[in-house]
Design a protein around this motif. Structure first.
Motif, PDB file in Angstrom:
ATOM      1  N   ALA A  42       0.832  -1.208   0.000  1.00 44.88           N
ATOM      2  CA  ALA A  42       0.000   0.000   0.000  1.00 44.88           C
ATOM      3  C   ALA A  42       0.866   1.257   0.000  1.00 44.88           C
ATOM      4  N   ASP A  43       0.256   2.380  -0.382  1.00 44.98           N
ATOM      5  CA  ASP A  43       0.995   3.632  -0.568  1.00 44.98           C
ATOM      6  C   ASP A  43       1.783   4.043   0.668  1.00 44.98           C
ATOM      7  N   VAL A  44       1.103   4.164   1.788  1.00 43.86           N
ATOM      8  CA  VAL A  44       1.763   4.657   2.995  1.00 43.86           C
ATOM      9  C   VAL A  44       2.836   3.664   3.445  1.00 43.86           C
ATOM     10  N   ASP A  45       2.507   2.383   3.434  1.00 42.64           N
ATOM     11  CA  ASP A  45       3.465   1.346   3.829  1.00 42.64           C
ATOM     12  C   ASP A  45       4.691   1.350   2.914  1.00 42.64           C
ATOM     13  N   ARG A  46       4.451   1.680   1.662  1.00 43.97           N
ATOM     14  CA  ARG A  46       5.521   1.757   0.662  1.00 43.97           C
ATOM     15  C   ARG A  46       6.487   2.894   1.013  1.00 43.97           C
TER      16      ARG A  46
END
Lengths: 538, 538
Positions: A42-46
């Motif tokens: 996911a975006d934030v986790d990335r």
């Protein structure tokens, strides 16, 4: 110390050489690998994963920022500029901008003094002080001294008011400093505040009542990191607010900042730090141990008690010279104005020069054997005219009385006695001191030669002495630039021993000897040439 | 599973035996050593020190709580009752009360389903479920299916509305549950929510748009802990709000919760978990590895697609028996009412019993060789009357058509095929499965004997099968009671492999064989006695 010998630290030398450039808040421009069917994190986790690989771990994200982070990642085609704040056990993600950013990253350091507040606006990327301001403490109308304010603050409503006075000054000064420098106050991502224990309580709206009641317990010694929005400050709402911890009621964050500013806690050699304010606060030690105490030595030294004494500032005589042959007197006035009074360094110069010229005896009384038109009789008894009426700001003779001199000598004796007691407590000699730091404006103005001549400071090589200026503000600014000092602070707090000075027979005996010029035991001050006239006149 | 054999889990057995009682929020009554001149640590630091010695470290204090902690310490004469919330890397000090306290410490677990929300109010000290409620998902008017809602939510205003709908339901239900049980909602110190990825995004107001667009990237997989006040929930404002993490867009926190609820991730033996919803989601594995996939097998099994199908609830036929000799039919209706339709287990029973009685051929067609008045011709072709008009709620014959049966058989074939494919992917046989968990209401109602007879579930010993009820709600409630599951969650997320089921020739071939009753290869179902009539009639 003396202006010529040791200039007041300016923007360039606020930060010592040993300081690392690892600010409390950092910015990085990162390229995050774009997602694919094979790598569908996911975006934030990335972004967090990329930050982790860049050495920032763990990173904490404000829940309300999740959506914004995702959309800015995509706006910037997975290149973003992030601002991260160091909070000891994690990094707080304070800002994510699409693409690269060139907006400045600022911090604000504050010396939260009982009398004055000093503000330093720091560019954390360039490592420079952009601007500095000083304002009177807005709480003064509710008590010149801190004890009056503590009593006033026992009512929660008053406590709130005292807090708001400080916060409003913070807001005003920040807004003005930013505007004057064409900067957006939202770019201030960190605030570091060093004050004494009571002032720190006032800033956070905490009840200070138990600070001045035995057994003298503050609400808190360590304060959690706050965010700008918690105090409604004029800065980035998520920005870090760090208030220096205390050791206890009588050893506040201002002194911790002072120790950091001196760097004494990192060195093998013995150092001594003196901060002369309402009390004289003294810290002795090195990287292995630190001992501290405080004593009532201050007011006269700062020019606060003596009748014509005043704080160092425009109109204050800060230097005095007397020709020992002609007894001719010259003085220097801060701001090149007509004199209004004498500041601490002026008083010390005056007494030292009067002593050297034989105008004062070793007991500190006027030498009545001497013919000198400046020796006059006043309502307060015998006195000495520093400036005649026509030269002064108010047209009156500027006279320092024997009583005034007696007060100064008691102060200097208290100082010298404190220094000796603290050294004896840990079994070292004052001669072992490698560096002797004098904090405060006082420290920037006094001339160690003069201070030694009156027996206030020990007779050490002159290069031992160093004025540090506003150590609370300097220490706070240093923490903004070097986050490793947060660990230093904890080490200092754990290592420091605070000793109470008990008034006992031994102390009184020592104190009495130290009220002489320079001392009843002149062998302690081998560098001071005691004039024949001063000895004979006793 | 079947009600008589495996009763629906009630409050007592919501928590499995292996669960530790180490809740997410704990209360302790502590006696803090009172301060003295010898031990003058500040109030808050003193409490933190005592907590540290009691095993809580590091403890983080909300800056706005400092003053209150100090005054309550003193009110209680340095005996206080504290409530601490576990946030993985630290403990948050949520409440300090003077003296001992007997107020309950509550938590709320929520299954955030696309169709229904289920709430479990848990007493964290007693380890019991105080109350449970279930509400339709208030977002249904904006889309029965999640895809419609995702499209609707692309406008930020709509996203906010969908979020508010959920939050308002949370608030209402919490207020009602608390009031009905005479409890103060401020005593709810923790909320654990398990939902699929999209529902979790809706709850947090995150943009779900990229979830359904290749490469299917959520805003976030892990959500930071929130506080009650961040979402304006009816609970303690500082209380923890934990939203289960996702593995990706198609593997959400509800399935993570399901794995935790089964305990399969902690065991050596092979387990399989099936959750039948809009999709059939399958997880296979043990403590060392986990593999997951999903396929469109669900709706008919839950009673959603078949014309007279309905969710399990009052008026639904959930059990059917047919005498193979007399072809007499008996049924049971949930709520002992007149029947309105058939739920999943009723449909499976019906088809299994029709097959056993030879009314259905192994192809799933009606056996036209048989004389049976219940076999009728309808507008949709041939059908079978389960209940005659006079017996039903609406007075109309309750008919299941051959088309309906065909739909069910396709669903059961899809399910069986998915199970085989996932087992083959990791090189295990379905016979190696030690425990076969069936999640959902569906799992509590179906009779594994019947499901095996129609060839939906593999022919395993009956004790292998276990219904788990609402695994999302159960897993969420378990996390409230045992914080060590937070680590389990991370291990599960790191260990799980999600496989895409590609439609290929092999799959289609397998699928076709599995649409038969029980299968074209009856040796796969040795326990199923295939009636001669059913075989002959083909």
């Amino acid at each position: 110390m003396k202006k010529d010998a040791h200039p007041e630290p300016d923007d360039r030398d606020l930060f010592p050489d040993w300081l690392q450039t690892d600010p409390l808040v950092v910015r990085r421009t990162l390229s995050v690998p774009p997602p694919s069917l094979e790598d569908n994190t996911a975006d934030v986790d990335r972004l967090v994963r990329t930050l982790h690989r860049s050495g920032f771990s763990p990173v904490r994200v404000d829940p309300s920022d999740l959506d914004g982070i995702s959309s800015r990642l995509r706006q910037g085609d997975f290149t973003v500029s992030v601002v991260l704040g160091y909070r000891e056990d994690h990094w707080a993600l304070l800002e994510v901008d699409a693409g690269a950013s060139s907006e400045p990253v600022l911090g604000l350091a504050v010396d939260l003094g009982t009398t004055r507040l000093a503000f330093y606006l720091v560019d954390l990327e360039k490592g420079i002080v952009v601007d500095r301001r000083s304002e009177p403490n807005p709480q003064i109308p509710y008590g010149e001294d801190i004890l009056t304010r503590i009593v006033f603050a026992s009512a929660p409503r008053n406590r709130k008011m005292l807090q708001d006075l400080l916060l409003n000054t913070f807001r005003d000064v920040t807004a003005r400093m930013s505007a004057d420098n064409g900067l957006d106050p939202n770019r201030i991502f960190a605030l570091a505040v060093a004050g004494n224990t009571t002032m720190s309580h006032f800033l956070l709206g905490l009840n200070p009542t138990n600070i001045c009641k035995e057994p003298y317990i503050p609400v808190a010694n360590r304060f959690p990191f706050l965010r700008g929005r918690d105090l409604g400050l004029t800065m980035h709402p998520g920005g870090l607010v760090f208030v220096f911890p205390n050791v206890g009621s009588y050893f506040g964050g201002d002194l911790i900042a002072g120790i950091l500013a001196s760097g004494m806690h990192r060195r093998d050699e013995l150092s001594l730090l003196v901060d002369v304010g309402t009390n004289a606060e003294v810290v002795l030690g090195n990287k292995d141990w630190l001992i501290a105490c405080a004593g009532a030595a201050g007011p006269a030294l700062e020019g606060g008690v003596v009748e014509r004494g005043m704080m160092a500032g425009p109109g204050a005589i800060d230097h005095v010279r007397i020709d020992p042959n002609t007894l001719e007197l010259r003085y220097h006035v801060i701001g090149e104005e007509k004199p209004k009074g004498l500041c601490g360094s002026g008083l010390i110069d005056l007494v030292a020069e009067m002593f050297m010229a034989g105008i004062l005896t070793i007991r500190g009384t006027l030498n009545r054997n001497l013919e000198c038109p400046r020796m006059v009789e006043t309502d307060n008894g015998p006195g000495f005219v520093v400036a005649w009426g026509p030269e002064t700001a108010d047209g009156r003779d500027l006279v320092v009385s024997e009583i005034d001199i007696g007060i100064l000598l008691k102060s200097k004796a208290a100082m010298y006695t404190i220094l000796n007691i603290i050294a004896r407590k840990v079994g070292v000699s004052l001669q072992d001191i490698h560096k002797f730091y004098v904090a405060g404006t006082f420290g920037n103005h006094i001339d160690p030669v003069m201070a030694i001549r009156i027996g206030m400071l020990p007779d050490l090589p002159l290069e031992t002495y160093q004025g540090l200026g506003n150590t609370a503000g300097r220490g706070a600014a240093m923490v903004l630039m070097d986050r490793s000092l947060l660990q230093d602070m904890e080490r200092v707090r754990n290592r420091i021993t605070y000793v109470e000075l008990n008034v006992n027979v031994e102390l009184m005996h020592e104190f009495r000897g130290a009220t002489f010029l320079p001392h009843t035991d002149p062998s302690l001050f081998p560098s001071v040439p005691i004039p024949k006239r001063a000895r004979e006149a006793v």
